[in-house]
Enzyme design. Structure first.
Site, PDB file in Angstrom:
ATOM      1  N   GLU A 114       0.943  -1.243  -0.127  1.00  0.00           N
ATOM      2  CA  GLU A 114       0.089   0.031  -0.164  1.00  0.00           C
ATOM      3  C   GLU A 114       1.019   1.310  -0.002  1.00  0.00           C
ATOM      4  O   GLU A 114       2.099   1.322   0.375  1.00  0.00           O
ATOM      5  CB  GLU A 114      -0.811   0.149   1.203  1.00  0.00           C
ATOM      6  CG  GLU A 114      -1.696  -1.004   1.334  1.00  0.00           C
ATOM      7  CD  GLU A 114      -2.457  -1.145   2.919  1.00  0.00           C
ATOM      8  OE1 GLU A 114      -2.125  -0.286   3.481  1.00  0.00           O
ATOM      9  OE2 GLU A 114      -3.350  -1.966   3.161  1.00  0.00           O
ATOM     10  N   ASP A 118       1.375  10.143   3.838  1.00  0.00           N
ATOM     11  CA  ASP A 118       2.143  11.102   5.020  1.00  0.00           C
ATOM     12  C   ASP A 118       1.256  11.936   5.650  1.00  0.00           C
ATOM     13  O   ASP A 118       1.170  13.097   5.071  1.00  0.00           O
ATOM     14  CB  ASP A 118       3.256  11.984   4.230  1.00  0.00           C
ATOM     15  CG  ASP A 118       4.204  12.250   5.249  1.00  0.00           C
ATOM     16  OD1 ASP A 118       4.108  12.112   6.307  1.00  0.00           O
ATOM     17  OD2 ASP A 118       4.960  13.302   4.572  1.00  0.00           O
ATOM     18  N   CYS A 408      20.404  44.127  10.335  1.00  0.00           N
ATOM     19  CA  CYS A 408      19.836  44.141   9.062  1.00  0.00           C
ATOM     20  C   CYS A 408      20.459  44.464   7.818  1.00  0.00           C
ATOM     21  O   CYS A 408      21.179  45.577   7.641  1.00  0.00           O
ATOM     22  CB  CYS A 408      18.375  44.942   9.254  1.00  0.00           C
ATOM     23  SG  CYS A 408      17.409  45.225   7.601  1.00  0.00           S
ATOM     24  N   CYS A 411      18.802  48.011   6.244  1.00  0.00           N
ATOM     25  CA  CYS A 411      18.887  49.295   6.815  1.00  0.00           C
ATOM     26  C   CYS A 411      20.101  49.276   7.917  1.00  0.00           C
ATOM     27  O   CYS A 411      20.270  50.353   8.617  1.00  0.00           O
ATOM     28  CB  CYS A 411      17.635  49.724   7.471  1.00  0.00           C
ATOM     29  SG  CYS A 411      17.068  48.624   8.935  1.00  0.00           S
ATOM     30  N   CYS A 426      14.751  42.372  12.242  1.00  0.00           N
ATOM     31  CA  CYS A 426      14.985  43.839  12.123  1.00  0.00           C
ATOM     32  C   CYS A 426      13.986  44.532  12.731  1.00  0.00           C
ATOM     33  O   CYS A 426      12.916  44.414  12.385  1.00  0.00           O
ATOM     34  CB  CYS A 426      15.236  44.277  10.712  1.00  0.00           C
ATOM     35  SG  CYS A 426      15.199  46.057  10.627  1.00  0.00           S
TER      36      CYS A 426
HETATM   37  S1  IVH Z   1      -0.689   0.293   8.856  1.00  0.00           S
HETATM   38  C1  IVH Z   1      -0.039  -1.802  12.926  1.00  0.00           C
HETATM   39  N1  IVH Z   1      -0.900   1.484   6.379  1.00  0.00           N
HETATM   40  O1  IVH Z   1       2.804   5.432   9.052  1.00  0.00           O
HETATM   41  C2  IVH Z   1       0.234  -0.987  11.492  1.00  0.00           C
HETATM   42  N2  IVH Z   1       0.098   2.866   8.234  1.00  0.00           N
HETATM   43  O2  IVH Z   1       5.468   5.224  10.305  1.00  0.00           O
HETATM   44  C3  IVH Z   1      -0.223   0.228  11.409  1.00  0.00           C
HETATM   45  N3  IVH Z   1       0.841   4.912   7.659  1.00  0.00           N
HETATM   46  O3  IVH Z   1       1.672   4.406  12.025  1.00  0.00           O
HETATM   47  C4  IVH Z   1      -0.163   0.961  10.415  1.00  0.00           C
HETATM   48  N4  IVH Z   1       0.176   4.789   5.502  1.00  0.00           N
HETATM   49  O4  IVH Z   1       0.311   6.204  10.763  1.00  0.00           O
HETATM   50  C5  IVH Z   1      -0.420   1.624   7.901  1.00  0.00           C
HETATM   51  N5  IVH Z   1      -0.945   2.049   4.267  1.00  0.00           N
HETATM   52  C6  IVH Z   1      -0.513   2.392   5.474  1.00  0.00           C
HETATM   53  C7  IVH Z   1      -0.228   3.628   6.045  1.00  0.00           C
HETATM   54  C8  IVH Z   1       0.207   3.718   7.337  1.00  0.00           C
HETATM   55  C9  IVH Z   1       0.495   5.291   6.357  1.00  0.00           C
HETATM   56  C10 IVH Z   1       1.336   5.459   8.920  1.00  0.00           C
HETATM   57  C11 IVH Z   1       0.605   5.045  10.235  1.00  0.00           C
HETATM   58  C12 IVH Z   1       1.658   4.271  10.737  1.00  0.00           C
HETATM   59  C13 IVH Z   1       2.709   5.319  10.327  1.00  0.00           C
HETATM   60  C14 IVH Z   1       3.820   4.545  10.528  1.00  0.00           C
END
Ligand code: IVH
Length: 674
Positions: A114, A118, A408, A411, A426
């Site tokens: 997946e 972010d 600055c 000025c 400044c």
């Molecule tokens: S699964 C127990 N799937 O990334 C597993 N997390 O860096 C829980 N995140 O804590 C997470 N995309 O907040 C999962 N496709 C995705 C995600 C994902 C973003 C986040 C999530 C996780 C964090 C870890």
């Protein structure tokens, strides 16, 4: 034997990471680029792995951070919210697969790949298909209840579609903000003299934690769901089925996922994802590889921080090396001195980059960035490229550490640093750079919209000494302007006519144009509606200002301080003497105490509200100067939804109209249920 130097470095890294976590999770304002943070975390993880005797259960590598902030009810997740371990190379990813196959005694494993979104992790609870609450990850065990802000997300259904809804289900996902919305809000903040957010993730994190429903309703958040927490009854046997289930329930789901056999196919899916992720609505900083079979997931189990059955693979941010030709200092409208890297142009993520941010003086010192260095520039989730490091091998022998100017550059005034701020400023209000920026802002489209008074013209007028402050715009003389070139009669007359028209511009445009810290276009409109004139606003008390929903304590104090400044009082009286008469907003509704949040706004009521009858709600809105209509359109400002809300709610969600509940309506009306 414990090596004291290593123990020291570990202690130092833990401390530094904790400090950054505090800024990242609680304040959503990181001090460093994500890549720099990741590097610190990696170094710590590697040292801890090599020295297990120095491991600690509360090391930042063993915990998920903590986003809980004051002002929110906390809620205990029925099933803890974990984080993920990160990998950065194909080899590390293959090692994950090898570990799992060994653990489970399997030849080949089925995975789901997946996008790693972010955003801000969230857990939604639905009971019998109805939304009950949204909670942040918090410390993994208990998080902040952000339901009020989650309800404003237009794409999030309050009632699930379809059938087969469990008694209770926790659905996990990510709240995010689109790039366009991020840009829109940062533009507004810049106009209001406020710091912009570094990237959409930080802005989303700041927005889910807003305590002011008005401000929250002004920012559009989005959500995507991909996981399960607690479920009261078995729902699926394989993870990939979840995506189909979520979609059938009308929940926003990932744009793409791959169900694959074995790690080779997973790696190919990651490459495919990397090639298409730019087109997604959300920023993706990697891929998540999960075991598909839930039974095997259970068998693999978890550590305190992360499951063993899933892993994140982080995409390398796009980086390039180039020569740092110079460091220039930009002086902002409020006097903030921002260091800018002037670079030899270089191709990065499809664009030519010749300037990048150096953040602030502390960051230049921390990285020891020097003019003449070959620097590493990165464009990650960040929109603005940043200098993330120096290639020391290419440092010229005669280079010297950079000295941030103490004065600055425009000025020459001694720069100051306010307590608690990283930025140098400044303090000279008459600084030509600040004057230029203030005049530019006043004349800009978002304020007085004076055609012909753009950056170049403002520079000329300030250089000539004809304009030193805002009122001077209204004293410009035709004969002076005609000396600016040949054949300028027409443009001069057009400019003077535009300036003359500006004298009667809408009041909010003037308020916005004054550049009061924290007052953007939206707040200026609220202030104009509430006070009706510059004089009334100038005389408002902090209490009166704070009573306006959307104006926080800090902004109220800032407004008061602005009008207390003798220089600004002179400015206002000069404007008046010069015949400036802003047009007040049309009166909305009757009565003295029109509530600024509701006046002039159009509401649609739907469903059964917990306390108010439909007629009562309507009467309250109308008394406060708002309007109630029967159907939802793009002109609707808010839909107030109660239980059993139906098609109007769906329509609102489709059109992106903010949906509020009874409590939020009452808050906007300045009432409470108590
Ligand atoms: S699964 C127990 N799937 O990334 C597993 N997390 O860096 C829980 N995140 O804590 C997470 N995309 O907040 C999962 N496709 C995705 C995600 C994902 C973003 C986040 C999530 C996780 C964090 C870890």
């Amino acid at each position: 034997m414990i090596d004291p130097a290593i123990a020291d470095r570990i202690r130092q890294l833990r401390e530094e990471i904790r400090r950054h976590d505090e800024h990242y999770y609680r304040e959503a304002r990181p001090l460093i680029a994500d890549a720099d943070y990741d590097a610190l975390k990696r170094e710590l993880a590697e040292l801890e792995a090599a020295h297990p005797e120095l491991a600690s259960p509360d090391s930042p590598t063993a915990t998920v951070g903590d986003d809980r902030t004051p002002g929110f009810e906390t809620y205990r997740h029925r099933e803890p919210m974990q984080s993920l371990d990160n990998t950065y190379s194909e080899a590390e990813l293959r090692a994950f697969d090898a570990r799992l196959r060994k653990l489970l005694g399997a030849e080949v494993l089925d995975y789901v790949v997946e996008p790693k979104v972010d955003g801000v992790a969230v857990s939604l609870t639905y009971e019998r298909g109805r939304f009950v609450r949204a909670v942040t990850r918090g410390n993994g065990v208990e998080g902040d209840d952000i339901s009020a802000n989650a309800r404003l997300i237009p794409t999030l259904p309050m009632t699930l579609a379809g059938t087969g809804h469990p008694e209770v289900v926790e659905i996990r996902g990510e709240i995010f903000m689109t790039i366009e919305e991020f840009r829109r809000i940062n533009r507004e903040r810049e106009e209001a003299g406020l710091d912009g957010f570094a990237n959409p993730r930080n802005l989303a994190a700041g927005t889910v934690k807003l305590l002011d429903p008005r401000e929250a309703a002004r920012r559009r958040l989005d959500i995507v769901l991909y996981g399960l927490g607690f479920v009261s009854e078995p729902l699926i046997r394989r993870h990939h089925e979840l995506h189909e289930r979520l979609a059938a329930w009308g929940l926003p789901t990932l744009e793409r996922f791959w169900t694959v056999q074995g790690i080779d196919a997973a790696w190919a899916a990651i490459a495919e994802l990397d090639g298409m992720r730019d087109a997604f609505a959300y920023a993706t900083d990697g891929a998540v590889v999960k075991l598909d079979d839930l039974e095997l997931q259970r068998e693999a189990g978890s550590t305190a921080r992360a499951p063993r059955w899933a892993i994140a693979y982080k995409f390398a941010a796009e980086r390039a090396e180039t020569l740092l030709r110079d460091i220039t200092i930009q002086v902002g409208r409020t006097g903030v001195l921002t260091p800018v890297a002037e670079l030899a142009p270089v191709q990065l993520a499809g664009t030519t980059v010749s300037r990048a941010t150096l953040h602030n003086a502390d960051e230049i010192a921390r990285k020891d960035v020097r003019i003449g260095d070959t620097v590493i520039v990165e464009k990650a989730g960040e929109i603005i490229p940043a200098v993330v490091g120096v290639n020391l091998e290419k440092r010229p022998p005669q280079s010297v550490p950079y000295r941030f100017p103490t004065q600055c550059p425009e000025c020459g005034t001694e720069a100051i640093r306010l307590p608690g701020e990283v930025a140098w400023r400044c303090p000279n209000l008459g600084c030509p750079a600040q004057v230029r920026r203030r005049i530019e802002h006043f004349a800009s489209k978002a304020c007085l919209d004076i055609e012909g008074l753009g950056t170049a013209m403002v520079d000329t007028l300030v250089d000539k000494g004809w304009v030193r402050s805002i009122p001077d715009i209204f004293t410009l003389r035709r004969e002076d302007l005609l000396t600016l070139g040949r054949n300028v009669e027409k443009s001069t007359d057009n400019l003077l006519a535009a300036i003359e028209r500006a004298k009667r511009a809408e009041l909010w445009r003037f308020i916005h144009g004054l550049g009061i810290p924290g007052v953007g276009a939206a707040a200026a409109k609220d202030l104009a509606r509430r006070f009706g004139s510059l004089e009334a606003l100038a005389n408002a008390s902090v209490e009166e200002l704070e009573a306006i929903p959307g104006i926080g304590a800090k902004t109220a104090l800032g407004i008061r301080a602005f009008f207390n400044e003798p220089e600004n009082q002179i400015l206002l009286s000069r404007l008046q003497d010069l015949g400036v008469q802003p047009t007040p907003p049309p009166a909305a509704g009757e009565g003295e105490d029109n509530n600024g949040a509701v006046a002039g706004k159009t509401f649609v009521l739907t469903g059964t509200l917990p306390h108010l009858k439909r007629d009562e709600a309507r009467a309250k809105i109308e008394v406060a100067g708002g309007k109630v209509t029967g159907s939802v359109s793009r002109k609707t400002d808010y839909v107030v939804a109660g239980d059993e809300a139906g098609s109007k709610l769906t329509k609102a969600q489709q059109l992106g109209v903010p949906v509020i509940d009874e409590a939020q309506l009452l808050e906007m009306l300045g009432e409470s249920l108590a």
